[in-house]
Design a protein around this motif. Structure first.
Motif, PDB file in Angstrom:
ATOM      1  N   ASP A 117      11.991  21.285  -2.521  1.00 30.23           N
ATOM      2  CA  ASP A 117      11.901  21.081  -1.074  1.00 30.23           C
ATOM      3  C   ASP A 117      10.503  20.620  -0.671  1.00 30.23           C
ATOM      4  OD1 ASP A 117      14.574  21.700  -0.665  1.00 30.23           O
ATOM      5  OD2 ASP A 117      14.162  23.828  -0.291  1.00 30.23           O
ATOM      6  N   ALA A 118       9.486  21.189  -1.275  1.00 29.38           N
ATOM      7  CA  ALA A 118       8.110  20.768  -0.991  1.00 29.38           C
ATOM      8  C   ALA A 118       7.880  19.332  -1.457  1.00 29.38           C
ATOM      9  CB  ALA A 118       7.120  21.710  -1.666  1.00 29.38           C
ATOM     10  N   TYR A 119       8.471  18.987  -2.581  1.00 30.38           N
ATOM     11  CA  TYR A 119       8.374  17.615  -3.098  1.00 30.38           C
ATOM     12  C   TYR A 119       8.973  16.627  -2.102  1.00 30.38           C
ATOM     13  CZ  TYR A 119       9.706  13.565  -5.952  1.00 30.38           C
ATOM     14  OH  TYR A 119       9.915  12.297  -6.431  1.00 30.38           O
ATOM     15  N   LEU A 120      10.157  16.926  -1.621  1.00 33.32           N
ATOM     16  CA  LEU A 120      10.807  16.048  -0.639  1.00 33.32           C
ATOM     17  C   LEU A 120      10.003  15.971   0.654  1.00 33.32           C
ATOM     18  CD1 LEU A 120      14.583  16.949  -1.098  1.00 33.32           C
ATOM     19  CD2 LEU A 120      13.322  15.004  -2.037  1.00 33.32           C
ATOM     20  N   ALA A 121       9.469  17.096   1.090  1.00 29.82           N
ATOM     21  CA  ALA A 121       8.667  17.117   2.319  1.00 29.82           C
ATOM     22  C   ALA A 121       7.409  16.269   2.168  1.00 29.82           C
ATOM     23  CB  ALA A 121       8.302  18.550   2.668  1.00 29.82           C
ATOM     24  N   GLY A 122       6.888  16.164   0.965  1.00 31.12           N
ATOM     25  CA  GLY A 122       5.692  15.368   0.714  1.00 31.12           C
ATOM     26  C   GLY A 122       5.876  13.894   1.020  1.00 31.12           C
ATOM     27  N   PHE A 123       7.102  13.405   0.996  1.00 28.15           N
ATOM     28  CA  PHE A 123       7.351  12.001   1.299  1.00 28.15           C
ATOM     29  C   PHE A 123       7.033  11.667   2.751  1.00 28.15           C
ATOM     30  CE2 PHE A 123       9.960  12.194  -2.575  1.00 28.15           C
ATOM     31  CZ  PHE A 123       9.486  11.056  -3.212  1.00 28.15           C
ATOM     32  N   LYS A 124       7.179  12.633   3.641  1.00 28.40           N
ATOM     33  CA  LYS A 124       6.862  12.383   5.053  1.00 28.40           C
ATOM     34  C   LYS A 124       5.380  12.046   5.216  1.00 28.40           C
ATOM     35  CE  LYS A 124      10.514  15.020   7.196  1.00 28.40           C
ATOM     36  NZ  LYS A 124      11.351  13.953   7.638  1.00 28.40           N
ATOM     37  N   ASN A 125       4.528  12.710   4.449  1.00 26.60           N
ATOM     38  CA  ASN A 125       3.094  12.432   4.508  1.00 26.60           C
ATOM     39  C   ASN A 125       2.742  11.054   3.961  1.00 26.60           C
ATOM     40  OD1 ASN A 125       2.727  15.026   5.506  1.00 26.60           O
ATOM     41  ND2 ASN A 125       2.338  15.883   3.479  1.00 26.60           N
ATOM     42  N   LEU A 126       3.635  10.481   3.187  1.00 27.22           N
ATOM     43  CA  LEU A 126       3.402   9.166   2.584  1.00 27.22           C
ATOM     44  C   LEU A 126       3.989   8.033   3.419  1.00 27.22           C
ATOM     45  CD1 LEU A 126       4.207  10.166  -1.083  1.00 27.22           C
ATOM     46  CD2 LEU A 126       1.953   9.691  -0.130  1.00 27.22           C
ATOM     47  N   ASN A 127       4.519   8.355   4.588  1.00 22.58           N
ATOM     48  CA  ASN A 127       5.116   7.360   5.501  1.00 22.58           C
ATOM     49  C   ASN A 127       6.282   6.598   4.881  1.00 22.58           C
ATOM     50  OD1 ASN A 127       3.437   7.912   7.724  1.00 22.58           O
ATOM     51  ND2 ASN A 127       1.819   6.641   6.840  1.00 22.58           N
ATOM     52  N   VAL A 128       7.131   7.323   4.164  1.00 24.26           N
ATOM     53  CA  VAL A 128       8.308   6.699   3.573  1.00 24.26           C
ATOM     54  C   VAL A 128       9.194   6.102   4.660  1.00 24.26           C
ATOM     55  CG1 VAL A 128      10.444   7.163   2.315  1.00 24.26           C
ATOM     56  CG2 VAL A 128       8.295   8.050   1.470  1.00 24.26           C
ATOM     57  N   LEU A 166       0.835  -1.208   0.000  1.00 29.70           N
ATOM     58  CA  LEU A 166       0.000   0.000   0.000  1.00 29.70           C
ATOM     59  C   LEU A 166       0.871   1.261   0.000  1.00 29.70           C
ATOM     60  CD1 LEU A 166      -2.764   1.366   0.144  1.00 29.70           C
ATOM     61  CD2 LEU A 166      -2.651   1.138   2.624  1.00 29.70           C
ATOM     62  N   LEU A 167       1.880   1.263   0.859  1.00 27.57           N
ATOM     63  CA  LEU A 167       2.782   2.415   0.914  1.00 27.57           C
ATOM     64  C   LEU A 167       3.500   2.607  -0.420  1.00 27.57           C
ATOM     65  CD1 LEU A 167       4.277   1.861   4.478  1.00 27.57           C
ATOM     66  CD2 LEU A 167       2.733   3.703   3.787  1.00 27.57           C
ATOM     67  N   LYS A 168       3.964   1.508  -1.009  1.00 26.43           N
ATOM     68  CA  LYS A 168       4.694   1.575  -2.279  1.00 26.43           C
ATOM     69  C   LYS A 168       3.809   2.137  -3.388  1.00 26.43           C
ATOM     70  CE  LYS A 168       7.374  -1.225  -5.480  1.00 26.43           C
ATOM     71  NZ  LYS A 168       7.920  -2.554  -5.745  1.00 26.43           N
ATOM     72  N   THR A 169       2.561   1.712  -3.419  1.00 27.26           N
ATOM     73  CA  THR A 169       1.628   2.211  -4.432  1.00 27.26           C
ATOM     74  C   THR A 169       1.476   3.723  -4.324  1.00 27.26           C
ATOM     75  OG1 THR A 169       0.426   0.123  -4.444  1.00 27.26           O
ATOM     76  CG2 THR A 169      -0.746   2.053  -5.284  1.00 27.26           C
ATOM     77  N   ASN A 170       1.299   4.211  -3.109  1.00 26.99           N
ATOM     78  CA  ASN A 170       1.136   5.656  -2.897  1.00 26.99           C
ATOM     79  C   ASN A 170       2.413   6.428  -3.220  1.00 26.99           C
ATOM     80  OD1 ASN A 170      -1.522   5.259  -2.089  1.00 26.99           O
ATOM     81  ND2 ASN A 170      -0.987   5.106   0.064  1.00 26.99           N
ATOM     82  N   ILE A 171       3.545   5.881  -2.830  1.00 29.58           N
ATOM     83  CA  ILE A 171       4.833   6.538  -3.095  1.00 29.58           C
ATOM     84  C   ILE A 171       5.096   6.596  -4.596  1.00 29.58           C
ATOM     85  CG2 ILE A 171       7.337   6.309  -2.830  1.00 29.58           C
ATOM     86  CD1 ILE A 171       6.691   5.038  -0.019  1.00 29.58           C
ATOM     87  N   LYS A 172       4.864   5.493  -5.277  1.00 29.17           N
ATOM     88  CA  LYS A 172       5.103   5.442  -6.721  1.00 29.17           C
ATOM     89  C   LYS A 172       4.204   6.437  -7.458  1.00 29.17           C
ATOM     90  CE  LYS A 172       5.259   2.280 -10.612  1.00 29.17           C
ATOM     91  NZ  LYS A 172       4.968   0.962 -11.125  1.00 29.17           N
ATOM     92  N   LYS A 173       2.949   6.496  -7.071  1.00 28.33           N
ATOM     93  CA  LYS A 173       2.009   7.424  -7.696  1.00 28.33           C
ATOM     94  C   LYS A 173       2.467   8.873  -7.479  1.00 28.33           C
ATOM     95  CE  LYS A 173      -2.837   8.767  -7.768  1.00 28.33           C
ATOM     96  NZ  LYS A 173      -4.138   8.637  -7.141  1.00 28.33           N
TER      97      LYS A 173
END
Length: 100
Positions: free
Chosen positions: A73-84, A45-52
């Motif tokens: 920087d905003a792009y990188l910060a968005g990964f935190k919301n995706l539980n990377v 599930l996490l991978k699907t969201n991260i890939k998208k």
């Protein structure tokens, strides 16, 4: 046998391979890391969201809809919301388990 002759091809490969002796990496990562069922479901599930997220942002950066300099920087910060961090933790635990 002449290594440049087509009949010496195997010998040429052998000689070239020997040049790498002693230069192998100390650790080779496995091609596949096996997860238990619960971890696999969560990681999928996490991978699907991260890939998208990556694909959508890549398209926006390439087409110019997002400026890569001001939006990175905003792009990188968005990964935190995706539980990377959780995604990496799942794979790190599985890797550590395999190494034992």
């Amino acid at each position: 046998m002449d290594v440049k002759d087509p009949a010496g091809y195997e010998r040429r490969l052998f000689e070239a391979t020997r040049l790498y002796d002693g230069h192998q990496p100390k650790e080779v990562l496995p091609k596949v890391i096996y997860l238990d069922e619960a971890s696999n479901t969560e990681a999928a599930l996490l991978k699907t969201n991260i890939k998208k997220y990556v694909e959508e942002n890549m398209l926006q950066f390439v087409t110019g809809a997002k400026d890569i300099d001001s939006g990175w920087d905003a792009y990188l910060a968005g990964f935190k919301n995706l539980n990377v961090d959780r995604f990496l933790q799942i794979y790190q635990q599985a890797y550590d388990k395999m190494k034992k």
